[in-house]
Design a protein around this motif. Structure first.
Motif, PDB file in Angstrom:
ATOM      1  N   GLY A  50      -3.522   2.548  -1.350  1.00 33.06           N
ATOM      2  CA  GLY A  50      -2.252   3.261  -1.490  1.00 33.06           C
ATOM      3  C   GLY A  50      -2.287   4.313  -2.573  1.00 33.06           C
ATOM      4  N   PHE A  51      -2.981   4.033  -3.673  1.00 30.16           N
ATOM      5  CA  PHE A  51      -3.115   5.034  -4.733  1.00 30.16           C
ATOM      6  C   PHE A  51      -3.957   6.220  -4.264  1.00 30.16           C
ATOM      7  CE2 PHE A  51      -1.868   1.586  -7.724  1.00 30.16           C
ATOM      8  CZ  PHE A  51      -0.876   2.281  -8.396  1.00 30.16           C
ATOM      9  N   ALA A  69       0.811  -1.219   0.000  1.00 29.66           N
ATOM     10  CA  ALA A  69       0.000   0.000   0.000  1.00 29.66           C
ATOM     11  C   ALA A  69       0.840   1.262   0.000  1.00 29.66           C
ATOM     12  CB  ALA A  69      -0.936  -0.004   1.213  1.00 29.66           C
ATOM     13  N   VAL A  70       2.039   1.199   0.545  1.00 26.19           N
ATOM     14  CA  VAL A  70       2.862   2.402   0.658  1.00 26.19           C
ATOM     15  C   VAL A  70       3.665   2.679  -0.607  1.00 26.19           C
ATOM     16  CG1 VAL A  70       5.031   1.460   1.564  1.00 26.19           C
ATOM     17  CG2 VAL A  70       4.240   3.682   2.346  1.00 26.19           C
ATOM     18  N   GLY A 128     -10.358   5.872   0.474  1.00 23.63           N
ATOM     19  CA  GLY A 128      -9.893   4.747  -0.332  1.00 23.63           C
ATOM     20  C   GLY A 128     -10.277   3.419   0.290  1.00 23.63           C
ATOM     21  N   GLY A 129     -10.168   3.324   1.603  1.00 20.31           N
ATOM     22  CA  GLY A 129     -10.555   2.101   2.294  1.00 20.31           C
ATOM     23  C   GLY A 129     -12.049   1.830   2.197  1.00 20.31           C
ATOM     24  N   ALA A 162       2.796   5.888  -2.912  1.00 17.21           N
ATOM     25  CA  ALA A 162       3.168   7.177  -2.325  1.00 17.21           C
ATOM     26  C   ALA A 162       4.679   7.370  -2.319  1.00 17.21           C
ATOM     27  CB  ALA A 162       2.629   7.282  -0.898  1.00 17.21           C
ATOM     28  N   LEU A 163       5.430   6.299  -2.113  1.00 17.81           N
ATOM     29  CA  LEU A 163       6.893   6.415  -2.134  1.00 17.81           C
ATOM     30  C   LEU A 163       7.379   6.821  -3.518  1.00 17.81           C
ATOM     31  CD1 LEU A 163       8.056   3.308  -0.054  1.00 17.81           C
ATOM     32  CD2 LEU A 163       7.742   5.670   0.706  1.00 17.81           C
ATOM     33  N   ILE A 164       6.825   6.204  -4.541  1.00 16.33           N
ATOM     34  CA  ILE A 164       7.237   6.522  -5.911  1.00 16.33           C
ATOM     35  C   ILE A 164       6.838   7.946  -6.273  1.00 16.33           C
ATOM     36  CG2 ILE A 164       6.900   5.955  -8.350  1.00 16.33           C
ATOM     37  CD1 ILE A 164       6.532   3.026  -7.482  1.00 16.33           C
ATOM     38  N   ALA A 165       5.569   8.291  -6.004  1.00 11.79           N
ATOM     39  CA  ALA A 165       5.085   9.634  -6.347  1.00 11.79           C
ATOM     40  C   ALA A 165       5.825  10.701  -5.548  1.00 11.79           C
ATOM     41  CB  ALA A 165       3.586   9.725  -6.093  1.00 11.79           C
TER      42      ALA A 165
END
Length: 266
Positions: free
Chosen positions: A145-146, A82-83, A165-166, A86-89
């Motif tokens: 995550g998105f 899920a993370v 999102g959830g 956000a790490l990439i973005a």
């Protein structure tokens, strides 16, 4: 920034990190009102003290994080999956995010628009089927995550984005909130580590700032402990509308102040 500033900002962080009202947005506005210069250390401070807040999650839900069994392995895998978005973005748009961190107008607009969304979100997802994190699938975790990536824009709220999102993935309101809390741990730990790595030379050049970070993290931790307990109870009883109205009011005040010529920019 002095110790008084550090304590006030840390209180704001602890109160707002897990509420759907944007901790970053509130820290930006409070920093502006206090006249704190938006220098590199201030930006670093506003990210790193989130570590204190997320440690409150680890303490309150210690069985989830510190009791190791086969179910926990699945739990950790879902958080890691899920993370990733956000790490990439966050890595790709790091410089742009830093620029947005200086914009109270961006905060005002996103608070207002996000508040309107929260007025209706309780009516959008009325048939949840997932009431424990064990029932959350890998792909559902990834989709949450998105949603969390939306919070890279100051004022959106990481908590609000990931909770919505959830709920979109059929989690109950309270389970979506708790999964959002759990997801905050790797997300903010990574953001803190990255920010500290980038700012290590700044801290080495001004070691007195380490004291401000220590005080800020302790205050944020203590305040966040109470805020998490309050939010879960309020969410079950009242839903999201109260937070929607709050966001609309605060966002409208910020936008109105800027339009009237009051400068919140630093």
């Amino acid at each position: 920034m002095n110790f008084f500033h550090a304590i006030i900002i840390a209180i704001v962080e602890g109160l707002t990190e897990f509420l759907p009202i944007s901790s970053t947005g509130h820290m930006i506005i409070v920093s502006s009102l206090l006249g704190i210069s938006k220098d590199e250390f201030t930006k670093l401070f506003e990210v790193v003290i989130q570590l204190g807040a997320i440690l409150a999650v680890v303490v309150l839900y210690w069985r989830k994080f510190l009791v190791f069994d086969k179910n926990r392995i699945s739990f950790y895998v879902k958080l890691i999956v899920a993370v990733i978005p956000a790490l990439i973005a966050g890595y790709l748009f790091s410089d742009k995010i830093d620029q947005l961190l200086e914009s109270p107008l961006t905060v005002g607009i996103t608070l207002l628009l996000g508040g309107i969304v929260l007025l209706f979100v309780d009516n959008w997802f009325q048939q949840p089927t997932i009431d424990t994190d064990e029932k959350v699938g890998i792909f559902a975790a990834l989709r949450i995550g998105f949603f969390q990536c939306l919070a890279l824009v100051p004022g959106v709220s990481r908590s609000a984005a990931s909770i919505i999102g959830g709920m979109q993935q059929k989690l109950t309101r309270s389970e979506a909130a708790e999964f959002s809390f759990f997801l905050a741990v790797p997300t903010m730990a990574a953001a803190t580590g990255y920010k500290l790595l980038k700012g290590k030379e700044l801290l080495m050049a001004h070691p007195e700032n380490l004291k401000l970070l220590l005080v800020g993290n302790i205050v944020a931790f203590v305040v966040a402990m109470g805020a998490i307990k309050f939010f879960i109870g309020a969410l079950k009883k009242y839903g999201f509308k109260m937070w929607g109205y709050y966001r609309i009011i605060v966002g409208a005040i910020i936008i109105g102040a800027i339009l009237m010529g009051y400068s919140l920019e630093l």
